[in-house]
Design a protein around this motif. Structure first.
Motif: not given
Ligand code: MCA
Ligand code: AMP
Length: 511
Positions: A2, A154-157, A176-179, A355, A359
């Protein structure tokens, strides 16, 4: 998997593949940037920076700053880049609000900023120079280059980017990493980036455009960049023959068109020119195509959402539009008052889902709540979808000026103006400018006994506001126009002053 770094390099081009070509022709390979980022990631641990800690960076653009960004990402800390133009007063706010663990500034600003950082409670202050000097770079050189990239949710900044607000102080957009990963991987495909691409990179790297859209997309493609310190017309023209693609704000394209050396022969080999961050006028789009044969691909994004809407790579790129929703991005247009979807073809508020969407704002749950509606992010931009599906940005509901691609919030400048003894009222507006798109103008009424000159007002502002936010002109009026609700009618002021920069040539930038 991730971690953004791992995801961007999933299709690794090999250690020897070029990542960045620097102004002195030095080539930084993917292997080298991996090692540099590993050293910074190890150093962060030595300095006591833990996962989730904020690392605030106010440095000039350099390849070491990119390596530091990647090191922060690999270590699971949060990157917080700041415009080098910000004053100490502005930096103090960002450091305090973010509760940064580490602050990295330029060697020449250390003496001025160390007390600011200490007063804001920052534990560690280090320096990084444009040329790879500074205490942080020296310490990193002593660290091991091997680093095991931290696995995350995934949502971690990955980053916090501050954007000013229409009211109150700046808000930190939590990204976030996912963004970032989802957006970069999608853009690589949508804009057809390949390993053989070389991106002319003249954007600053403290914003979404230069840091994420440009650098992350290049990494996702395993491509390379011609890495220039800033937009300097001579350096850009010299670098174009070595590039295949370019990303820029409209001012870049306006300045290129203003230069007679910029012609069809210079850019015949180019694959793609992309514009964003501010409206590219249809006139500039058409003049660019007439001069070069290339239709600039305009796209639309925000700090809070990364990229949302883009003209097509293969299809028709229509001047004055930003194209279609990108894959995986939901766009709806609603009535700003009733929030109901508007009829086809009507103008309304652009709302965004996907995605790519952040957040929320750092430690501001009420602000976050007020900018989301049923899970959709309310952009503050007004748009329309035509019968072919192309979207146009037709205005902004938010009171925002975009000058040379920088966002400037009038409320912030008005607050400082109103503090000046003798200023009765102020209204800050954006006025069309041939180079910057919009320029900041302050319209002021002064108290009857007041004796204020333009110079005195500007010198007062210079201590508190970054230069790019300071008005290009001050206009004194007897009365500000108001509607029946006593609200200042900025549209009437914009109309009244709309031609004040009309005569200035694009290259007459100081006006
Ligand atoms: C510099 N100055 C400015 C600006 N930039 N004033 C107003 N607006 C600006 N954008 C000031 C300088 O401090 C200087 O002041 C004077 O203007 C003249 O500087 P000049 O030499 O013309 O400036 P420059 O160094 O050439 O910079 C202009 C620039 C630069 C190249 C347009 O601002 C730039 O690179 N802008 C890109 C911004 C960007 O990347 N935005 C993306 C945000 P003095 O003479 O008094 O010292 S991300 C975003 O918006 C979203 C997510 C998106 O969709 O991309
Ligand atoms: P920022 O807060 O710096 O991320 O700026 C985002 C804002 O820039 C958006 O909300 C829009 O107002 C503006 N913007 C970005 N791209 C475009 C574009 N292609 N056309 C018009 N406005 C744009």
């Amino acid at each position: 998997m991730t971690n953004l770094f791992t995801r961007l390099l999933a299709d690794f081009p090999g250690d020897d593949a070029p990542f960045a070509v620097l102004p002195d022709a030095r080539v930084v390979t993917y292997g080298a940037i991996g090692e540099m980022s590993g050293r910074y990631a190890n150093l962060l641990g030595d300095l006591g920076v833990a996962q989730g800690d904020r690392v605030a960076v106010q440095c000039e653009k350099s390849i070491d700053m990119i390596a530091l960004y990647l090191g922060v990402v690999r270590a699971g800390a949060i990157f917080l880049p700041l415009n080098p133009a910000y004053t100490a007063a502005e930096v103090a706010y960002f450091l305090g609000d973010s509760e940064a663990r580490l602050f990295v500034c330029r060697p020449d600003t250390l003496d001025a900023l160390r007390p600011v950082a200490e007063a804001a409670g920052v534990g560690v202050v280090e320096t990084l120079g444009e040329d790879g000097t500074g205490s942080l770079a020296r310490a990193a050189a002593r660290c091991a280059s091997q680093f095991s990239t931290v696995e995350l949710a995934a949502g971690d900044l990955a980053a916090i980017l501050y954007t000013s607000g229409t009211t109150g102080r700046s808000k930190g957009a939590m990204i976030s990493h996912e963004n970032l990963a989802s957006n970069a991987l999608m853009l690589k495909d949508y804009w057809a980036f390949e390993r053989k691409d070389a991106l002319l990179h003249a954007l600053p790297i403290f914003h979404t455009h230069g840091l994420f859209v440009a650098t992350n997309t290049i990494m996702a493609a395993g491509a390379s960049m011609r890495f220039l310190p800033r937009f300097d017309i001579d350096e850009v023209i010299a670098a174009l023959p070595h590039a295949t693609t370019m990303m820029g704000v409209p001012t870049f394209y306006i300045r290129l068109l203003d230069d007679p050396r910029f012609d069809e022969a210079l850019v015949r080999h180019m694959r793609l020119f992309i514009s964003g961050s501010a409206p590219l006028s249809a006139d500039v789009h058409q003049a660019f195509e007439a001069r070069t044969g290339h239709a600039v691909l305009e796209r639309y994004g925000m700090t809070e959402t990364n990229m949302n809407i883009s003209n097509p790579y293969a299809g028709r790129r229509r001047a004055g539009t930003v194209g279609f929703p990108l894959p995986g991005v939901g766009i709806r247009i609603t009535d700003p008052e009733t929030h109901a979807p508007v009829p086809a073809g009507a103008v309304g508020m652009i709302e965004i889902q996907g995605s790519n969407v952040f957040s929320g704002y750092w430690r501001q749950p009420e602000k976050t709540a007020s900018e989301f509606r049923d899970g959709w992010f309310v952009s503050g931009d007004l748009g329309r979808i035509d019968d072919e599906g192309y979207i146009s940005i037709v205005g902004r509901e938010k009171d925002l000026i975009i000058s040379g691609g920088y966002n400037i919030y009038p409320a912030e400048i008005e607050t400082v103006l109103d503090e000046i003894a003798g200023v009765r009222e102020s209204a800050v507006i954006g006025v069309p400018h041939p180079d910057l798109g919009e320029a900041v103008v302050a319209v002021i009424t002064i108290a009857p006994s007041g004796d204020l000159s333009e110079d005195r007002i500007l010198s007062h502002l210079s201590g508190s506001l970054a230069r790019f936010k300071q008005p290009r002109a001050i206009r004194f009026v007897d009365e500000l126009p108001r509607n029946s609700m006593a609200k200042i009618q900025k549209n009437r002021l914009r109309e009244r002053f709309q031609d004040m920069f009309a005569g200035a040539s694009p290259s007459g930038r100081g006006s």
